[in-house]
Design a protein around this motif. Structure first.
Motif, PDB file in Angstrom:
ATOM      1  N   HIS A  50       0.706  -1.261  -0.036  1.00 58.40           N
ATOM      2  CA  HIS A  50       0.021   0.012   0.070  1.00 58.40           C
ATOM      3  C   HIS A  50       0.973   1.220  -0.201  1.00 58.40           C
ATOM      4  CE1 HIS A  50      -3.353  -2.384   0.991  1.00 58.40           C
ATOM      5  NE2 HIS A  50      -2.756  -2.918   1.785  1.00 58.40           N
ATOM      6  N   PRO A  51       0.567   2.400  -0.428  1.00 58.38           N
ATOM      7  CA  PRO A  51       1.002   3.483  -0.302  1.00 58.38           C
ATOM      8  C   PRO A  51       0.889   4.099   1.164  1.00 58.38           C
ATOM      9  CG  PRO A  51      -0.342   3.868  -2.030  1.00 58.38           C
ATOM     10  CD  PRO A  51      -0.759   2.519  -1.419  1.00 58.38           C
ATOM     11  N   VAL A  52       2.045   4.408   1.591  1.00 60.20           N
ATOM     12  CA  VAL A  52       2.442   4.683   3.093  1.00 60.20           C
ATOM     13  C   VAL A  52       2.833   6.100   3.347  1.00 60.20           C
ATOM     14  CG1 VAL A  52       3.578   3.914   5.141  1.00 60.20           C
ATOM     15  CG2 VAL A  52       2.441   2.075   3.536  1.00 60.20           C
ATOM     16  N   SER A  53       2.591   6.734   4.332  1.00 56.40           N
ATOM     17  CA  SER A  53       3.195   7.947   4.831  1.00 56.40           C
ATOM     18  C   SER A  53       3.526   7.781   6.283  1.00 56.40           C
ATOM     19  CB  SER A  53       2.224   8.962   4.934  1.00 56.40           C
ATOM     20  OG  SER A  53       1.642   9.547   3.683  1.00 56.40           O
ATOM     21  N   VAL A  54       5.014   7.908   6.300  1.00 59.75           N
ATOM     22  CA  VAL A  54       5.757   7.710   7.710  1.00 59.75           C
ATOM     23  C   VAL A  54       5.778   9.018   8.441  1.00 59.75           C
ATOM     24  CG1 VAL A  54       7.793   7.059   8.983  1.00 59.75           C
ATOM     25  CG2 VAL A  54       7.099   5.618   6.844  1.00 59.75           C
ATOM     26  N   VAL A  55       5.297   9.145   9.459  1.00 61.10           N
ATOM     27  CA  VAL A  55       5.252  10.425  10.165  1.00 61.10           C
ATOM     28  C   VAL A  55       6.070  10.460  11.560  1.00 61.10           C
ATOM     29  CG1 VAL A  55       3.900  12.164  11.153  1.00 61.10           C
ATOM     30  CG2 VAL A  55       2.976  11.044   9.471  1.00 61.10           C
ATOM     31  N   TYR A  77      11.250  -0.734   0.151  1.00 59.50           N
ATOM     32  CA  TYR A  77       9.987  -0.600  -0.233  1.00 59.50           C
ATOM     33  C   TYR A  77       9.604   0.110  -1.532  1.00 59.50           C
ATOM     34  CZ  TYR A  77       5.036  -0.357   0.951  1.00 59.50           C
ATOM     35  OH  TYR A  77       3.524  -0.516   0.789  1.00 59.50           O
ATOM     36  N   PRO A  78       9.476  -0.772  -2.545  1.00 57.72           N
ATOM     37  CA  PRO A  78       9.287  -0.178  -3.689  1.00 57.72           C
ATOM     38  C   PRO A  78       7.896   0.580  -4.280  1.00 57.72           C
ATOM     39  CG  PRO A  78       8.935  -2.383  -4.250  1.00 57.72           C
ATOM     40  CD  PRO A  78       9.427  -2.403  -2.635  1.00 57.72           C
ATOM     41  N   SER A  79       7.267   0.369  -3.503  1.00 56.31           N
ATOM     42  CA  SER A  79       5.798   0.996  -3.819  1.00 56.31           C
ATOM     43  C   SER A  79       5.807   2.497  -3.333  1.00 56.31           C
ATOM     44  CB  SER A  79       4.643   0.302  -3.141  1.00 56.31           C
ATOM     45  OG  SER A  79       3.448   0.708  -3.544  1.00 56.31           O
ATOM     46  N   THR A  80       4.899   3.205  -3.441  1.00 54.75           N
ATOM     47  CA  THR A  80       4.733   4.548  -3.132  1.00 54.75           C
ATOM     48  C   THR A  80       4.793   4.780  -1.497  1.00 54.75           C
ATOM     49  OG1 THR A  80       3.445   5.020  -5.162  1.00 54.75           O
ATOM     50  CG2 THR A  80       3.499   6.799  -3.383  1.00 54.75           C
ATOM     51  N   HIS A  81       5.541   5.690  -1.065  1.00 56.00           N
ATOM     52  CA  HIS A  81       5.547   5.921   0.288  1.00 56.00           C
ATOM     53  C   HIS A  81       6.343   7.406   0.428  1.00 56.00           C
ATOM     54  CE1 HIS A  81       9.709   4.010  -0.642  1.00 56.00           C
ATOM     55  NE2 HIS A  81      10.151   4.602   0.529  1.00 56.00           N
ATOM     56  N   GLU A  82       6.193   7.976   1.630  1.00 60.51           N
ATOM     57  CA  GLU A  82       6.960   9.404   1.879  1.00 60.51           C
ATOM     58  C   GLU A  82       7.151   9.105   3.083  1.00 60.51           C
ATOM     59  OE1 GLU A  82       4.206  12.449   1.395  1.00 60.51           O
ATOM     60  OE2 GLU A  82       2.618  11.451   2.753  1.00 60.51           O
ATOM     61  N   LEU A  83       8.007  10.054   3.637  1.00 65.21           N
ATOM     62  CA  LEU A  83       8.398  10.526   5.205  1.00 65.21           C
ATOM     63  C   LEU A  83       7.987  11.720   5.448  1.00 65.21           C
ATOM     64  CD1 LEU A  83       9.786   9.904   7.955  1.00 65.21           C
ATOM     65  CD2 LEU A  83      12.019  10.170   6.770  1.00 65.21           C
ATOM     66  N   ARG A 132      -1.907  15.751   8.964  1.00 63.55           N
ATOM     67  CA  ARG A 132      -2.851  16.426   7.865  1.00 63.55           C
ATOM     68  C   ARG A 132      -2.131  16.397   6.542  1.00 63.55           C
ATOM     69  NH1 ARG A 132      -7.768  18.218  10.144  1.00 63.55           N
ATOM     70  NH2 ARG A 132      -7.996  17.978  12.084  1.00 63.55           N
ATOM     71  N   GLU A 133      -0.853  16.820   6.595  1.00 63.94           N
ATOM     72  CA  GLU A 133       0.062  17.228   5.493  1.00 63.94           C
ATOM     73  C   GLU A 133       0.373  15.677   5.126  1.00 63.94           C
ATOM     74  OE1 GLU A 133       1.114  19.680   4.039  1.00 63.94           O
ATOM     75  OE2 GLU A 133      -0.178  20.790   5.639  1.00 63.94           O
ATOM     76  N   ALA A 134       0.300  14.600   5.483  1.00 60.22           N
ATOM     77  CA  ALA A 134       0.301  13.212   4.805  1.00 60.22           C
ATOM     78  C   ALA A 134      -0.554  12.914   3.481  1.00 60.22           C
ATOM     79  CB  ALA A 134       0.318  12.262   5.866  1.00 60.22           C
ATOM     80  N   ASN A 135       0.249  12.120   2.561  1.00 61.76           N
ATOM     81  CA  ASN A 135      -0.773  12.175   1.165  1.00 61.76           C
ATOM     82  C   ASN A 135      -1.218  10.917   1.045  1.00 61.76           C
ATOM     83  OD1 ASN A 135       0.009  14.826  -0.340  1.00 61.76           O
ATOM     84  ND2 ASN A 135       2.228  13.942  -0.186  1.00 61.76           N
ATOM     85  N   HIS A 136      -0.926   9.979   2.187  1.00 62.19           N
ATOM     86  CA  HIS A 136      -1.583   8.666   1.759  1.00 62.19           C
ATOM     87  C   HIS A 136      -2.134   8.113   3.037  1.00 62.19           C
ATOM     88  CE1 HIS A 136       1.371   8.605  -1.316  1.00 62.19           C
ATOM     89  NE2 HIS A 136       2.373   8.684  -0.750  1.00 62.19           N
ATOM     90  N   GLU A 137      -2.909   7.266   2.756  1.00 58.60           N
ATOM     91  CA  GLU A 137      -4.144   6.703   3.743  1.00 58.60           C
ATOM     92  C   GLU A 137      -3.555   5.960   4.988  1.00 58.60           C
ATOM     93  OE1 GLU A 137      -7.755   5.951   5.607  1.00 58.60           O
ATOM     94  OE2 GLU A 137      -7.194   7.527   4.044  1.00 58.60           O
ATOM     95  N   ILE A 138      -2.595   5.304   4.831  1.00 54.79           N
ATOM     96  CA  ILE A 138      -1.952   4.531   5.901  1.00 54.79           C
ATOM     97  C   ILE A 138      -0.925   5.379   6.428  1.00 54.79           C
ATOM     98  CG2 ILE A 138      -0.547   2.395   6.421  1.00 54.79           C
ATOM     99  CD1 ILE A 138      -2.100   0.771   4.573  1.00 54.79           C
ATOM    100  N   LEU A 139      -0.957   5.402   7.833  1.00 56.44           N
ATOM    101  CA  LEU A 139       0.084   6.365   8.425  1.00 56.44           C
ATOM    102  C   LEU A 139       0.924   5.283   9.192  1.00 56.44           C
ATOM    103  CD1 LEU A 139      -2.565   8.926   9.821  1.00 56.44           C
ATOM    104  CD2 LEU A 139      -1.083   9.161   7.657  1.00 56.44           C
ATOM    105  N   LEU A 140       2.238   5.578   9.341  1.00 56.51           N
ATOM    106  CA  LEU A 140       3.169   4.774   9.984  1.00 56.51           C
ATOM    107  C   LEU A 140       3.891   5.719  10.865  1.00 56.51           C
ATOM    108  CD1 LEU A 140       4.455   2.025  11.030  1.00 56.51           C
ATOM    109  CD2 LEU A 140       5.604   2.133   8.862  1.00 56.51           C
TER     110      LEU A 140
END
Length: 377
Positions: A50-55, A77-83, A132-140
């Motif tokens: 899944h796309p993931v936003s690490v906060v 993690y080759p899929s979409t993710h951000e920190l 609120r600034e995260a772009n993806h539904e799953i938050l880590l």
């Protein structure tokens, strides 16, 4: 009735109380904690990405970020993710360090906050801004002083999301270091995880730890974020999970590659202040969990005093027999759980650490009633 007879009756009552306390402990160990000891994850037909936003929230954490952030940025993690790193009014070099990291890592998003949120102590305000600034539904979520135990942390945590799952609980361990204090801190951390993992596996999730925690962004927004606990210094992890976690929407990840690792406090005083802050939120748990957790802690606290009284003043043979039932049970469950959470080096000392818990409750129980400090974390 003469005085010796009255005395005998009191020691009989003490022994009966000892037996009752032991029975309560056995029920907890075999009825709840065995869920973690003998847990077997269901085999998955296929994995997912899944796309993931690490906060991560940081305040004057330049040294920790320099040491730990690469472990998050270099996840396989080759899929979409951000920190997303929220720099909350730092006075050190945090801002400049993050800017240097962003030159190399394009998936790093920086949120700079330069003011305090009046009436919202703790890190709930910066964490809310990061979510609120995260772009993806799953938050880590993790902390600046934590590093993933492996490069597969992100993958392992997000892979627990199946249809209906909205909350994933992970384990935030402490680095193994020499010394008694390190063992005490790690044992207390293990003991806390033993409870919240076991309760979740029994269909009664009640808390998580912010060092390693995941939930869906929509769930956060639907519950109006931390609005109901904004007035408290803590609670952004345990009280929020207490509010949103249910039997059918919560999963646990007990995979060593999905752990996070932190450095334990170096002095007993620092650890005391940390634990007082954490335990100050316990008074806000629901009545059900106050009873369940209180019953376990109370029976654990009373076990050794009642054992000593029964051993000396009633019948040492009967007292040892009852003691042995709990000792064997606890040894088996502790070995399996410590092995699962990679704390097996503590097992040779588990019986001494269990006795230590009597003193631990004496030291930290007042935190349940004491007004917590209004510090950031």
């Amino acid at each position: 009735m003469d005085l010796p007879q009255i005395t005998l009756n009191w020691w009989l009552i003490a022994f009966i109380a000892f037996c009752l306390v032991t029975l309560i402990q056995l029920i907890y160990y075999w009825g709840i904690f065995s869920r973690l000891a003998f847990f077997k994850p269901k085999p998955k037909e296929q994995s997912q990405q899944h796309p993931v936003s690490v906060v991560i929230c940081a305040r004057d954490e330049a040294a920790n970020l320099a040491r730990n952030l690469p472990g998050v940025l270099f996840q396989q993690y080759p899929s979409t993710h951000e920190l997303v790193v929220v720099n909350h009014n730092s006075q050190d070099d945090t801002r400049y360090l993050l800017e240097e990291f962003r030159k190399t890592f394009k998936g790093l998003e920086i949120v700079n906050l330069e003011h305090e949120a009046k009436g919202i102590p703790g890190k709930k305000y910066p964490l809310s801004m990061g979510i609120r600034e995260a772009n993806h539904e799953i938050l880590l979520l993790t902390d600046a002083d934590c590093v993933p135990a492996s490069e597969h942390w992100l993958y392992k945590m997000q892979d627990a999301y199946q249809p209906g799952i909205e909350v994933v609980l992970g384990y935030g361990a402490y680095q193994k270091r020499p010394g008694l204090l390190n063992k005490l801190i790690r044992f207390e951390t293990y003991h806390t995880a033993l409870q919240y993992f076991s309760y979740a596996l029994a269909g009664m999730p009640y808390m998580g730890v912010g060092r390693n925690l995941s939930y869906k962004r929509q769930l956060f927004l639907e519950n109006k974020g931390f609005s109901s606990i904004n007035h408290l210094p803590g609670g952004d992890d345990d009280l929020f999970i207490h509010k949103i976690a249910r039997k059918d929407n919560t999963a646990v990840v007990i995979d060593p590659e999905a752990f996070t690792l932190s450095e334990a406090k170096k002095t007993f005083g620092d650890w005391m202040r940390q634990k007082e802050r954490h335990y100050s939120t316990g008074k806000y748990y629901s009545g059900k969990f106050k009873f369940l957790l209180g019953m376990y802690s109370g029976s654990q606290f009373l076990f050794y005093p009642l054992f000593v009284l029964s051993l000396i003043f009633f019948s040492w043979k009967l007292a040892l027999a009852v003691f042995g039932l709990r000792f064997i049970t606890q040894g088996i469950i502790s070995y399996k759980c410590m092995q699962r959470l990679r704390e097996k080096d503590l097992w040779p000392w588990w019986w001494l650490l269990d006795i230590w818990m009597f003193l631990y409750y004496c030291i930290f129980a007042p935190a349940l009633w004491r007004k917590p400090r209004q510090n950031w974390i």
